[in-house]
Write a protein that holds these residues in place. Structure first.
Motif, PDB file in Angstrom:
ATOM      1  N   SER A 281       0.815  -1.223   0.000  1.00 38.04           N
ATOM      2  CA  SER A 281       0.000   0.000   0.000  1.00 38.04           C
ATOM      3  C   SER A 281       0.845   1.268   0.000  1.00 38.04           C
ATOM      4  O   SER A 281       0.453   2.270  -0.611  1.00 38.04           O
ATOM      5  CB  SER A 281      -0.936   0.009   1.218  1.00 38.04           C
ATOM      6  N   LEU A 293      -7.316   5.515  -1.465  1.00 35.33           N
ATOM      7  CA  LEU A 293      -6.788   4.385  -0.711  1.00 35.33           C
ATOM      8  C   LEU A 293      -7.182   4.489   0.767  1.00 35.33           C
ATOM      9  O   LEU A 293      -7.534   3.476   1.401  1.00 35.33           O
ATOM     10  CB  LEU A 293      -5.268   4.354  -0.853  1.00 35.33           C
ATOM     11  N   MET A 330      -3.938  -0.341   4.196  1.00 35.71           N
ATOM     12  CA  MET A 330      -4.270   0.637   3.165  1.00 35.71           C
ATOM     13  C   MET A 330      -4.195   2.068   3.709  1.00 35.71           C
ATOM     14  O   MET A 330      -3.858   3.013   2.984  1.00 35.71           O
ATOM     15  CB  MET A 330      -5.661   0.363   2.606  1.00 35.71           C
TER      16      MET A 330
END
Length: 413
Positions: A281, A293, A330
């Motif tokens: 991520s 995100l 994330m």
């Protein structure tokens, strides 16, 4: 160094020091992980605490002290340099495993978590600032992914190791002797090998326009600047989830696992996936941008907590912990990269400190909210309440935050 004597920016140009700081942050994570599997069970079995709110006092003490220390860590890093703050953080940690392993009263455990909060605030904040200094603007997401992955993989590994040690040798003192070894190594590396990085931030500042710092960095970061303030609230809710996980998940997991080893496995899954996921991520946010995100990650966390609230088997809890780890991965390095994108190098360390003040204040909020809710309505209702709060936080990011990555297609548009 460049031909002009200025430090070079970039991970590759500073690979040795960057790698060393990754190792140091892994040891910081291990120091935190030593109590993750064992302390909630210690509260019940050794100190015979009743009521979830009373049990979560150690999370509240840890969260408050870490949040406040984060703020000062940023200010002190600008004033005195990064390395002195890092070394001071390790010195504060020395009594922690001693208190956890041998304190005869619960107040000793609270004192250990106050010291642990100061240690985490000083050391983790400083390793974040130092890696941002070294990496420069282009690969900031990758830098934060590596930093947070190292820390939380170490949390996961230590949670599993201490769960095994507790099952084999008892809740005290064996699990905390491992933590003591990590503190000794971390202090030695930070004192003898880590180098100061403040000059790298000064070099990057010369590449920017001479922008005057906001009159009050705390107010600007917390409320006035849209992306920074959205990141602060999302970080706080993210760690509200982690406070819930630290304090109540091991107790909930004992309903489906008859052994401390099984509880340790479930407890370790979440930070393990969280840690590994950040290796993906962090770099992804450098290519795709930050905002979407973060929004998606908060919503995935909300879904995972919903599964925990209704789950009733080891397999279902394991799936939920994987999802919670994915959602947190994330969000976590991407929020830090957002702060680095927006804050000018001249006041970036202070902005990081303010963000981490809010973020780690989530531990304290989580302890109060989840503890009171669990006492009033039960464990599963507390988890469901936190799931709703997490979903709402994701929607705030979607509405308030703008894209911050300088090379993102969304920002260019």
């Amino acid at each position: 160094m460049t031909d002009t004597g200025q430090p070079r920016l970039g991970i590759r140009a500073n690979l040795a020091q960057f790698t060393l700081l990754v190792v140091v942050n892994a040891l910081v994570g291990a120091t935190l992980g030593q109590e993750r599997s064992t302390l909630p069970l210690l509260a019940e079995d050794v100190f015979h605490l009743t009521g979830y709110t009373a049990l979560l006092t150690y999370v509240l003490a840890f969260g408050l002290t870490k949040a406040i220390t984060n703020y000062f860590a940023g200010t002190w890093s600008d004033r005195y340099g990064r390395k002195p703050v890092l070394v001071a953080g390790w010195l504060v940690a020395i009594p922690v495993p001693v208190l956890l392993a041998w304190s005869p009263v619960w107040m000793g455990i609270i004192a250990a978590n106050v010291l642990l909060g100061v240690h985490q605030g000083l050391t983790w904040s400083t390793t974040v600032i130092m890696k941002i200094d070294l990496a420069g603007p282009r690969r900031r997401g990758l830098a934060m992914g590596l930093n947070e992955a190292a820390g939380y993989l170490a949390v996961a590994l230590t949670a599993a190791i201490t769960g095994y040690l507790a099952a084999r040798y008892g809740l005290r003192p064996a699990p905390f002797l491992f933590g003591a070894a990590c503190i000794v190594i971390g202090l030695g590396l930070s004192t003898a090998v880590v180098r100061e990085t403040r000059a790298h931030a000064e070099t990057e500042a010369k590449l920017h326009d001479d922008v005057a710092p906001p009159g009050n960095v705390l107010r600007h970061t917390s409320f006035r600047e849209r992306a920074l303030s959205a990141a602060c609230q999302a970080g706080m809710v993210n760690n509200l989830n982690d406070g819930l996980a630290m304090g109540l998940f091991p107790i909930l997991f004992t309903t489906v696992s008859g052994s401390l080893t099984g509880v340790g496995v479930l407890t370790a899954l979440y930070p393990a996936v969280w840690g590994i996921g950040q290796l993906v991520s962090g770099p992804a946010s450098d290519r795709l941008g930050r905002k979407h995100l973060i929004t998606a990650g908060m919503l995935v966390q909300a879904g995972a907590l919903t599964v925990v609230a209704v789950g009733s088997s080891f397999a279902v809890f394991a799936v939920a912990m994987v999802l919670l780890g994915v959602g947190t991965a994330m969000v976590y390095p991407t929020l830090l990269a957002t702060i680095g994108d927006v804050a000018h190098p001249a006041w970036r360390a202070r902005a990081v400190g303010v963000y981490r003040l809010w973020r780690d204040g989530g531990f304290a909020v989580g302890a109060v909210v989840s503890g009171v809710a669990a006492d009033l309505w039960g464990l599963r209702a507390a988890v469901a309440l936190v799931a709703v709060i997490t979903a709402a936080s994701g929607l705030v990011v979607a509405v308030r935050m703008y894209e911050t990555h300088p090379r993102s297609p969304q920002r260019s548009a």
